[in-house]
Design a protein around this motif. Structure first.
Motif, PDB file in Angstrom:
ATOM      1  N   VAL A   1       0.858  -1.183   0.000  1.00 28.53           N
ATOM      2  CA  VAL A   1       0.000   0.000   0.000  1.00 28.53           C
ATOM      3  C   VAL A   1       0.898   1.238   0.000  1.00 28.53           C
ATOM      4  N   ALA A   2       0.679   2.137  -0.963  1.00 29.21           N
ATOM      5  CA  ALA A   2       1.508   3.332  -1.074  1.00 29.21           C
ATOM      6  C   ALA A   2       1.020   4.419  -0.121  1.00 29.21           C
ATOM      7  N   TYR A   3       1.976   5.048   0.536  1.00 26.72           N
ATOM      8  CA  TYR A   3       1.665   6.140   1.472  1.00 26.72           C
ATOM      9  C   TYR A   3       0.848   7.224   0.779  1.00 26.72           C
ATOM     10  N   ASP A   4       1.228   7.526  -0.469  1.00 23.72           N
ATOM     11  CA  ASP A   4       0.552   8.605  -1.194  1.00 23.72           C
ATOM     12  C   ASP A   4      -0.877   8.243  -1.579  1.00 23.72           C
ATOM     13  N   ALA A   5      -1.188   6.921  -1.538  1.00 22.66           N
ATOM     14  CA  ALA A   5      -2.524   6.481  -1.976  1.00 22.66           C
ATOM     15  C   ALA A   5      -3.552   6.497  -0.843  1.00 22.66           C
ATOM     16  N   VAL A   6      -3.106   6.783   0.386  1.00 27.30           N
ATOM     17  CA  VAL A   6      -4.060   6.774   1.502  1.00 27.30           C
ATOM     18  C   VAL A   6      -4.185   8.162   2.109  1.00 27.30           C
TER      19      VAL A   6
ATOM     20  N   TRP B   1      -3.593  -6.053   4.839  1.00 24.99           N
ATOM     21  CA  TRP B   1      -3.726  -4.850   4.001  1.00 24.99           C
ATOM     22  C   TRP B   1      -2.369  -4.448   3.423  1.00 24.99           C
ATOM     23  N   VAL B   2      -1.329  -4.452   4.271  1.00 24.91           N
ATOM     24  CA  VAL B   2      -0.014  -3.983   3.797  1.00 24.91           C
ATOM     25  C   VAL B   2       0.823  -5.099   3.166  1.00 24.91           C
TER      26      VAL B   2
END
Lengths: 150, 144
Positions: free
Chosen positions: B5-10, B74-75
């Motif tokens: 999961v990308a930091y920028d996507a959340v 999730w990650v």
């Protein structure tokens, strides 16, 4: 009688190393029904950048809790374990526990509070590997319920 | 570490996929063996009632182990969990009725903590039988 505040800050000797085995990690992962391959497949773990299979986040509790036995059973502290429940649990990781680790725990009484006749004690466990590097800090909050009046 | 999961996507409020975890007496016996916690309140109904519980209850640490799966699934990389804490508020009662109990866990991103370390705080909610069984259930996780 409430627990003696002067025990706050007391540390206990580091425990003899606990050797983390791949099969123990597998057994734990299966018991919680977690099929994440990082727990059982060394290649999958390596693909994530780990040198060997890693343990689920809460796996280390058993090791830290056994170490906390030194505090719980300290006759000078005088905790009545029959009245104790597990209140809170915290983990702060430097890295995940992994197979091959030889982990030693140093337990310290972080705090003692008295609320409504209950004793609330935080036991901090510093978990280190064989090289002395920090792996995880565990905080076990134990609540000793007030003794009933006779 | 490779989180999927990308930091920028959340963002704060992003919901994690919720999960349900069934618990039977067999689950508790297996967990007792794997964790070394043989307290009889987790397998002996007679003992549990003697100490004032309604029935056998799940290990709090079992519930804690299940709740974090919402984050680790999730990650992808469980090693991305930096910090995890819970309060045990109510026991998960596990009757011997062939059905047992279910622990329902949901989670959402509460806060983005550090743009450089790419860490976020996830708040988890765990219920069983309509009652909240964990409080202050929070994890800090490093994203990609």
């Amino acid at each position: 009688m409430p627990l003696d505040q002067s025990f706050v800050g007391r540390s206990y000797p580091p425990t003899a190393p606990y050797e983390v085995g791949r099969e123990k990690i597998r057994e734990f992962a299966e018991a919680v029904g977690d099929a994440n391959p990082a727990y059982t497949d060394p290649e999958a773990a390596k693909a994530l950048g780990h040198p060997d299979v890693i343990a689920p986040p809460t796996f280390v509790f058993a090791i830290a809790f056994r170490a906390a036995g030194q505090v719980i059973e300290d006759p000078q502290l005088g905790l009545d374990y029959s009245r104790v429940v597990h209140g809170d649990q915290k983990f702060a990781y430097s890295r995940p526990v992994r197979a091959g680790d030889r982990l030693s725990v140093t337990s310290t009484i972080e705090s003692i509070k008295s609320m409504a006749g209950n004793d609330i004690m935080d036991v901090r466990g510093e978990v280190r590997d064989e090289a002395g590097e920090h792996v995880v800090t565990t905080i076990i909050k134990l609540v000793a319920r007030a003794a009933e009046e006779d | 570490m490779v989180a999927t999961v990308a930091y920028d996507a959340v963002e704060a409020g992003t919901e994690l996929p919720a999960q349900s975890f069934p618990v039977t007496r067999e689950t508790l016996v297996r967990y007792a063996g794997a964790s070394g916690d043989f307290n009889p309140i987790h397998w002996n109904e007679r003992f549990a009632r003697e100490v004032g519980l309604p029935d056998v209850i799940a290990h709090g640490m079992f519930t804690m182990a299940e709740a974090i799966r919402v984050v680790t699934d999730w990650v992808g990389d469980p090693g991305a969990v930096v910090d995890y804490g819970v309060r045990f508020t109510k026991p998960v009662v596990v009757p011997d009725d062939g059905v047992g109990a279910v622990i329902e866990v949901s989670g959402k991103v509460a806060q983005k903590l550090d743009d450089e370390a790419r860490t976020v705080r996830v708040d988890l909610t765990a219920t069983s039988g309509g009652q909240k069984v964990l409080g202050m259930s929070r994890a800090v996780v490093r994203l990609a």
